[in-house]
Write a protein that holds these residues in place. Structure first.
Motif, PDB file in Angstrom:
ATOM      1  N   UNK A 272     -13.976   9.541  17.979  1.00  0.00           N
ATOM      2  CA  UNK A 272     -14.749  10.604  18.565  1.00  0.00           C
ATOM      3  C   UNK A 272     -14.756  11.758  17.772  1.00  0.00           C
ATOM      4  N   UNK A 273     -13.699  12.445  17.436  1.00  0.00           N
ATOM      5  CA  UNK A 273     -13.523  13.644  16.669  1.00  0.00           C
ATOM      6  C   UNK A 273     -14.015  13.573  15.091  1.00  0.00           C
ATOM      7  N   UNK A 274     -13.839  12.204  14.563  1.00  0.00           N
ATOM      8  CA  UNK A 274     -14.335  11.948  13.228  1.00  0.00           C
ATOM      9  C   UNK A 274     -15.838  11.789  13.218  1.00  0.00           C
ATOM     10  N   UNK A 275     -16.437  11.159  14.282  1.00  0.00           N
ATOM     11  CA  UNK A 275     -17.946  11.258  14.331  1.00  0.00           C
ATOM     12  C   UNK A 275     -18.616  12.565  14.446  1.00  0.00           C
ATOM     13  N   UNK A 276     -17.788  13.374  15.256  1.00  0.00           N
ATOM     14  CA  UNK A 276     -18.305  14.760  15.660  1.00  0.00           C
ATOM     15  C   UNK A 276     -18.382  15.568  14.366  1.00  0.00           C
ATOM     16  N   UNK A 277     -17.283  15.518  13.653  1.00  0.00           N
ATOM     17  CA  UNK A 277     -17.302  16.188  12.501  1.00  0.00           C
ATOM     18  C   UNK A 277     -18.367  15.701  11.316  1.00  0.00           C
ATOM     19  N   UNK A 278     -18.325  14.506  11.273  1.00  0.00           N
ATOM     20  CA  UNK A 278     -19.487  13.701  10.409  1.00  0.00           C
ATOM     21  C   UNK A 278     -20.758  14.163  10.751  1.00  0.00           C
ATOM     22  N   UNK A 279     -21.181  14.226  11.875  1.00  0.00           N
ATOM     23  CA  UNK A 279     -22.329  14.877  12.494  1.00  0.00           C
ATOM     24  C   UNK A 279     -22.714  16.065  12.094  1.00  0.00           C
ATOM     25  N   UNK A 280     -21.698  16.935  12.281  1.00  0.00           N
ATOM     26  CA  UNK A 280     -21.823  18.258  12.065  1.00  0.00           C
ATOM     27  C   UNK A 280     -22.077  18.646  10.665  1.00  0.00           C
TER      28      UNK A 280
END
Length: 112
Positions: free
Chosen positions: A100-108
């Motif tokens: 979840x944290x990785x995808x959050x950073x990816x999207x941002x």
């Protein structure tokens, strides 16, 4: 920002690959691949943290991606420690948090 984007993509892919190799573990194989993936994920997590700090301090970008990158690195290390001890009840939820944290950073990173 380009370096941060690239390393976030690679790190997110490594976290996803860990999920795939975890599935192989449940089928009775893939131990070596999962261990190598963990090492790769830790190295990429460190590179991601460094690039996030460089984006923040000299780059005058947002500081929170550096904190989230630190959390990704530390959670990954804790996850490896508990996974090595066979504590699946902690290992799997940490894996979900990492993803979840990785995808959050990816999207941002890619929406900027």
């Amino acid at each position: 920002m380009t370096a941060f984007k690239a390393v976030v993509v690679l790190n997110t892919l490594s976290v996803l690959a860990q999920a795939v190799t975890a599935g192989q573990l449940m089928s009775g194989g893939g131990v070596g691949t999962h261990i190598m993936g963990a090492v790769t994920m830790h190295v990429l997590g460190l590179v991601q943290l460094v690039s996030a700090v460089l984006l923040w301090r000299p780059g005058r970008g947002a500081g929170w991606p550096a904190l989230v990158s630190l959390a990704v690195l530390l959670l990954g290390l804790v996850q490896s420690a508990v996974g090595g001890k066979g504590v699946v009840a902690v290992h799997v939820p940490l894996a979900m948090a990492l993803f979840g944290l990785s995808v959050w950073l990816l999207v941002w990173a890619w929406r900027r």
